[in-house]
Design an enzyme around this catalytic site. Structure first.
Site, PDB file in Angstrom:
ATOM      1  N   LYS A   1       0.850  -1.196   0.000  1.00  0.00           N
ATOM      2  CA  LYS A   1       0.000   0.000   0.000  1.00  0.00           C
ATOM      3  C   LYS A   1       0.882   1.242   0.000  1.00  0.00           C
ATOM      4  CE  LYS A   1      -1.854   2.772   2.963  1.00  0.00           C
ATOM      5  NZ  LYS A   1      -1.803   4.061   2.235  1.00  0.00           N
TER       6      LYS A   1
ATOM      7  N   GLY B   1       7.315   4.800   7.998  1.00  0.00           N
ATOM      8  CA  GLY B   1       6.475   5.979   8.149  1.00  0.00           C
ATOM      9  C   GLY B   1       6.767   6.639   9.479  1.00  0.00           C
ATOM     10  N   SER B   2       5.784   7.359   9.982  1.00  0.00           N
ATOM     11  CA  SER B   2       6.004   8.133  11.201  1.00  0.00           C
ATOM     12  C   SER B   2       6.028   7.232  12.432  1.00  0.00           C
ATOM     13  CB  SER B   2       4.887   9.173  11.346  1.00  0.00           C
ATOM     14  OG  SER B   2       3.664   8.499  11.431  1.00  0.00           O
ATOM     15  N   THR B   3       6.655   7.712  13.482  1.00  0.00           N
ATOM     16  CA  THR B   3       6.701   6.959  14.741  1.00  0.00           C
ATOM     17  C   THR B   3       5.293   6.801  15.313  1.00  0.00           C
ATOM     18  OG1 THR B   3       8.954   7.650  15.174  1.00  0.00           O
ATOM     19  CG2 THR B   3       7.665   7.000  17.087  1.00  0.00           C
ATOM     20  N   ALA B   4       4.460   7.840  15.152  1.00  0.00           N
ATOM     21  CA  ALA B   4       3.096   7.770  15.709  1.00  0.00           C
ATOM     22  C   ALA B   4       2.326   6.605  15.092  1.00  0.00           C
ATOM     23  CB  ALA B   4       2.372   9.091  15.447  1.00  0.00           C
TER      24      ALA B   4
ATOM     25  N   GLY C   1       3.658   4.096  13.429  1.00  0.00           N
ATOM     26  CA  GLY C   1       4.414   2.868  13.720  1.00  0.00           C
ATOM     27  C   GLY C   1       4.003   2.251  15.046  1.00  0.00           C
TER      28      GLY C   1
ATOM     29  N   GLU D   1      10.288   0.981  10.282  1.00  0.00           N
ATOM     30  CA  GLU D   1      11.304   1.999   9.969  1.00  0.00           C
ATOM     31  C   GLU D   1      10.635   3.342  10.187  1.00  0.00           C
ATOM     32  OE1 GLU D   1      14.369   1.542   9.136  1.00  0.00           O
ATOM     33  OE2 GLU D   1      14.310  -0.614   8.782  1.00  0.00           O
TER      34      GLU D   1
ATOM     35  N   CYS E   1      14.054  10.580   5.829  1.00  0.00           N
ATOM     36  CA  CYS E   1      14.068  10.102   7.223  1.00  0.00           C
ATOM     37  C   CYS E   1      15.439  10.273   7.861  1.00  0.00           C
ATOM     38  CB  CYS E   1      13.611   8.650   7.289  1.00  0.00           C
ATOM     39  SG  CYS E   1      14.575   7.576   6.255  1.00  0.00           S
TER      40      CYS E   1
ATOM     41  N   GLU F   1      10.727  15.870  14.780  1.00  0.00           N
ATOM     42  CA  GLU F   1      11.042  15.735  13.359  1.00  0.00           C
ATOM     43  C   GLU F   1      10.179  16.700  12.544  1.00  0.00           C
ATOM     44  OE1 GLU F   1       9.687  12.138  11.336  1.00  0.00           O
ATOM     45  OE2 GLU F   1      11.677  12.001  10.426  1.00  0.00           O
TER      46      GLU F   1
HETATM   47  P1  NDP Z   1       2.760   8.200   7.945  1.00  0.00           P
HETATM   48  O1  NDP Z   1       3.157   7.431   9.148  1.00  0.00           O
HETATM   49  O2  NDP Z   1       1.691   9.185   8.078  1.00  0.00           O
HETATM   50  O3  NDP Z   1       2.295   7.207   6.792  1.00  0.00           O
HETATM   51  C1  NDP Z   1       3.087   6.141   6.339  1.00  0.00           C
HETATM   52  C2  NDP Z   1       2.194   5.118   5.652  1.00  0.00           C
HETATM   53  O4  NDP Z   1       1.301   4.549   6.604  1.00  0.00           O
HETATM   54  C3  NDP Z   1       1.307   5.717   4.557  1.00  0.00           C
HETATM   55  O5  NDP Z   1       1.145   4.768   3.518  1.00  0.00           O
HETATM   56  C4  NDP Z   1       0.008   5.941   5.313  1.00  0.00           C
HETATM   57  O6  NDP Z   1      -1.097   6.002   4.469  1.00  0.00           O
HETATM   58  C5  NDP Z   1      -0.049   4.702   6.179  1.00  0.00           C
HETATM   59  N1  NDP Z   1      -0.897   4.831   7.347  1.00  0.00           N
HETATM   60  C6  NDP Z   1      -1.373   5.969   7.944  1.00  0.00           C
HETATM   61  N2  NDP Z   1      -2.130   5.646   9.030  1.00  0.00           N
HETATM   62  C7  NDP Z   1      -2.111   4.279   9.122  1.00  0.00           C
HETATM   63  C8  NDP Z   1      -2.685   3.339  10.032  1.00  0.00           C
HETATM   64  N3  NDP Z   1      -3.415   3.701  11.090  1.00  0.00           N
HETATM   65  N4  NDP Z   1      -2.460   2.019   9.833  1.00  0.00           N
HETATM   66  C9  NDP Z   1      -1.698   1.604   8.799  1.00  0.00           C
HETATM   67  N5  NDP Z   1      -1.135   2.441   7.896  1.00  0.00           N
HETATM   68  C10 NDP Z   1      -1.332   3.766   8.057  1.00  0.00           C
HETATM   69  O7  NDP Z   1       4.114   8.814   7.376  1.00  0.00           O
HETATM   70  P2  NDP Z   1       4.301   9.704   6.100  1.00  0.00           P
HETATM   71  O8  NDP Z   1       3.789   9.050   4.883  1.00  0.00           O
HETATM   72  O9  NDP Z   1       3.819  11.055   6.451  1.00  0.00           O
HETATM   73  O10 NDP Z   1       5.910   9.670   5.956  1.00  0.00           O
HETATM   74  C11 NDP Z   1       6.726  10.468   6.694  1.00  0.00           C
HETATM   75  C12 NDP Z   1       7.301   9.709   7.887  1.00  0.00           C
HETATM   76  O11 NDP Z   1       7.976   8.532   7.469  1.00  0.00           O
HETATM   77  C13 NDP Z   1       8.348  10.532   8.601  1.00  0.00           C
HETATM   78  O12 NDP Z   1       8.116  10.499   9.984  1.00  0.00           O
HETATM   79  C14 NDP Z   1       9.656   9.818   8.283  1.00  0.00           C
HETATM   80  O13 NDP Z   1      10.662   9.953   9.200  1.00  0.00           O
HETATM   81  C15 NDP Z   1       9.232   8.425   8.120  1.00  0.00           C
HETATM   82  N6  NDP Z   1      10.175   7.723   7.255  1.00  0.00           N
HETATM   83  C16 NDP Z   1      11.041   6.833   7.809  1.00  0.00           C
HETATM   84  C17 NDP Z   1      11.984   6.183   7.040  1.00  0.00           C
HETATM   85  C18 NDP Z   1      12.917   5.171   7.626  1.00  0.00           C
HETATM   86  O14 NDP Z   1      13.536   4.423   6.876  1.00  0.00           O
HETATM   87  N7  NDP Z   1      13.055   5.091   8.920  1.00  0.00           N
HETATM   88  C19 NDP Z   1      12.082   6.445   5.595  1.00  0.00           C
HETATM   89  C20 NDP Z   1      11.114   7.388   5.114  1.00  0.00           C
HETATM   90  C21 NDP Z   1      10.189   7.993   5.938  1.00  0.00           C
HETATM   91  P3  NDP Z   1      -1.584   7.426   3.934  1.00  0.00           P
HETATM   92  O15 NDP Z   1      -0.386   8.182   3.466  1.00  0.00           O
HETATM   93  O16 NDP Z   1      -2.442   7.016   2.824  1.00  0.00           O
HETATM   94  O17 NDP Z   1      -2.244   8.101   5.083  1.00  0.00           O
END
Ligand code: NDP
Length: 495
Positions: free
Chosen positions: A195, A247-250, A252, A269, A303, A399
């Site tokens: 996704k 994605g975000s820590t929240a 995650g 991650e 990130c 961040e």
């Molecule tokens: P988000 O955490 O908002 O979203 C990441 C993914 O999770 C998206 O596909 C999102 O869908 C999906 N998502 C959102 N809510 C849920 C849920 N409740 N359950 C399951 N999936 C969900 O992050 P961002 O897309 O805003 O990306 C930025 C973040 O990613 C930053 O905090 C960054 O540091 C981190 N990041 C970390 C990396 C690493 O390797 N450690 C690399 C790159 C980024 P949708 O977008 O459709 O809401």
């Protein structure tokens, strides 16, 4: 501004992008209850409407992946045939890299040159893991079990594919981060449901067809388009064996909790607030260019961006002037402009989040340069540098995920290291010095998954990435990234 003509193939694809999901090697989804609008961040034009997958589509994708995992077409495929498929996919990605990159620049805003290199790096990741298909290993071990009739033990550990994998990726590097998950998962023999982020799904939708073209059996690779609700349906699904999330820590943390509820394996991650330490003995010219690049490339939406720069007191003001010069010489423009150094941020919502941070910091800290969004259409933000005396500010701890650097002076190495480690995050770090003893002491002490000495943190397929503390769980890439998609079977034969 020089411009680039969008290829006809890209335009005709964008017109059809409502056919979003890809399940069992077929596009579908034109009967969705909800659609999302995809906006070009460079000019705010609407690019396409894509369907949001609900529980029916999520169930269909997970069942397709489960059936494919059990099917002899995939489950019993020889390792060298899996290797061939992954190489074929890499070749198709290379052949189509300009098309995929153009779609990526349209939906994400990133520079076209960087989009092309992102897509090519994904192809390299598929090739890297193609080679691993034939190199999976187990262990032959001795154990002390007493067997009746004086029988002996023949005991070994075997690695097997973990099963159905759900891969959730963010919008900042949608193609390369997807490849970090898909390539090792497929090399290990898993099946996948991907996704992409709701903000940037088009490049992944386009790429889905390449899996079929490469010859992957139906159901091995599936894609569902949607938002956080779709992500939650996937990550709470009981028929999934492994979740891999970036994605975000929240988010995650939410996924980690639901994975524990179902006892599903999970890799996370997450975010970062990565420090860069610059000592007075460093190659300061190279360091200034690299520190600026480390925070401003991709609009700071990285990130591993070095968002906290700790600079030795004796060079603080002069080094800051060099950073300021780097920031102010950047050309902010549409990602298709070949002279652009910095494209727009990904969305209006994200730009306004970054601006909120800048506004808060402006009341607390000293602004050295930047600090404003660009007027007119598009979500452009100036490269911004603040200075502070210590870590006691929101900008030092949270961040921002934008082109915003905080610079702080330090007196000696211990002072720099204690401030660098004073963070909830532990993803990446960088050190600039010509003194090998200082460099090694920093490598030893920094609490981060990555440490780079005298270079900008960047990924390589053979170089594991992952975070400590709130930056995540597990590692991607390298051999560790492959074994993350396997489970161990311990076998004892009495003979
Ligand atoms: P988000 O955490 O908002 O979203 C990441 C993914 O999770 C998206 O596909 C999102 O869908 C999906 N998502 C959102 N809510 C849920 C849920 N409740 N359950 C399951 N999936 C969900 O992050 P961002 O897309 O805003 O990306 C930025 C973040 O990613 C930053 O905090 C960054 O540091 C981190 N990041 C970390 C990396 C690493 O390797 N450690 C690399 C790159 C980024 P949708 O977008 O459709 O809401």
């Amino acid at each position: 501004m020089k411009m680039y003509t969008i290829p006809k193939e890209v335009e005709s694809f964008i017109e059809k992008a409502e056919f979003g999901h890809f399940i069992n090697n077929r596009y579908g989804g034109n009967m969705a209850k909800r659609y999302l609008e995809i906006i070009n961040p460079a000019n705010e034009d609407s690019l396409a409407k894509v369907p949001v997958a609900g529980s029916d589509e999520v169930d269909a994708a997970v069942s397709a992946a489960r059936d494919a995992f059990k099917s002899p077409d995939w489950h019993d495929m020889s390792p060298d045939s899996r290797e061939d498929l992954l190489h074929r996919l890499a070749t198709l990605i290379e052949e189509k890299h300009e098309t995929i990159a153009a779609i990526l620049t349209l939906e994400n805003g990133k520079l076209y040159a960087q989009a092309k290199s992102e897509v090519m790096s994904a192809a390299r990741t598929f090739r890297f893991y193609a080679g691993w298909c034939t190199k999976m290993e187990g262990d032959l071990i001795d154990i002390s079990l007493k067997q009746p009739q004086k029988k002996k033990n023949f005991t070994f550990l075997k690695r097997e594919a973990v099963g159905v994998v759900v891969a959730i990726v963010p919008w900042n590097f949608p193609i390369s981060i997807a490849s970090w998950k898909l390539a090792p998962a497929l090399a290990a023999g898993c099946t996948v449901v991907l996704k992409p982020s709701e903000v940037c799904p088009l490049s992944s939708i386009y790429m889905a067809r390449l899996f079929e073209e490469a010859g992957f059996p139906r159901g091995v690779f599936n894609l569902v388009v949607g938002d956080g609700e779709t992500g939650a349906l996937l990550t709470t699904h009981k028929n999934v064996d492994k979740i891999t999330f970036t994605g975000s820590t929240a988010v995650g943390k939410i996924i980690g909790k639901s994975a524990m509820e179902n006892l599903t394996a999970v890799s996370l991650e997450l975010g970062g607030k990565s420090p860069v330490i610059v000592f007075e003995d460093a190659d300061l010219k190279l360091a200034a260019k690299s520190v600026a690049m480390g925070i401003f490339r991709n609009g700071g939406q990285v990130c591993v961006a070095g968002s906290r720069a700790y600079i030795q007191e004796s060079i603080f003001e002069s080094f800051l002037d060099m950073l300021k010069q780097e920031a102010e010489s950047m050309n902010i423009s549409d990602g298709f402009d070949p002279d652009a150094d910095l494209g727009p941020l990904v969305s209006e919502a994200h730009l306004s989040r970054v601006c909120d941070y800048v506004e808060k910091a402006d009341n607390q800290l000293r602004l050295k340069t930047g600090g404003h969004k660009q007027e007119g259409s598009g979500f452009y933000m100036q490269p911004t540098i603040f200075t502070a005396e210590d870590n006691n500010s929101v900008l030092a701890s949270e961040e921002v995920f934008g082109p915003v650097l905080l610079a702080i002076p330090f007196s000696d190495m211990n002072h720099a290291l204690s401030m660098a480690n004073d963070s909830e995050y532990g993803l990446s770090s960088a050190v600039w010095t010509k003194d090998i003893s200082k460099a090694l002491e920093c490598v030893h002490t920094l609490d981060a998954g990555w440490v780079f000495v005298n270079s900008i943190p960047r990924s390589d397929p053979n170089f594991p990435i992952g975070g400590n503390k709130l930056s995540g769980l597990g590692r991607e890439l390298g051999k560790e990234g492959l074994y993350a998609y396997t489970k161990l079977k311990s076998v004892n034969i009495a003979y």
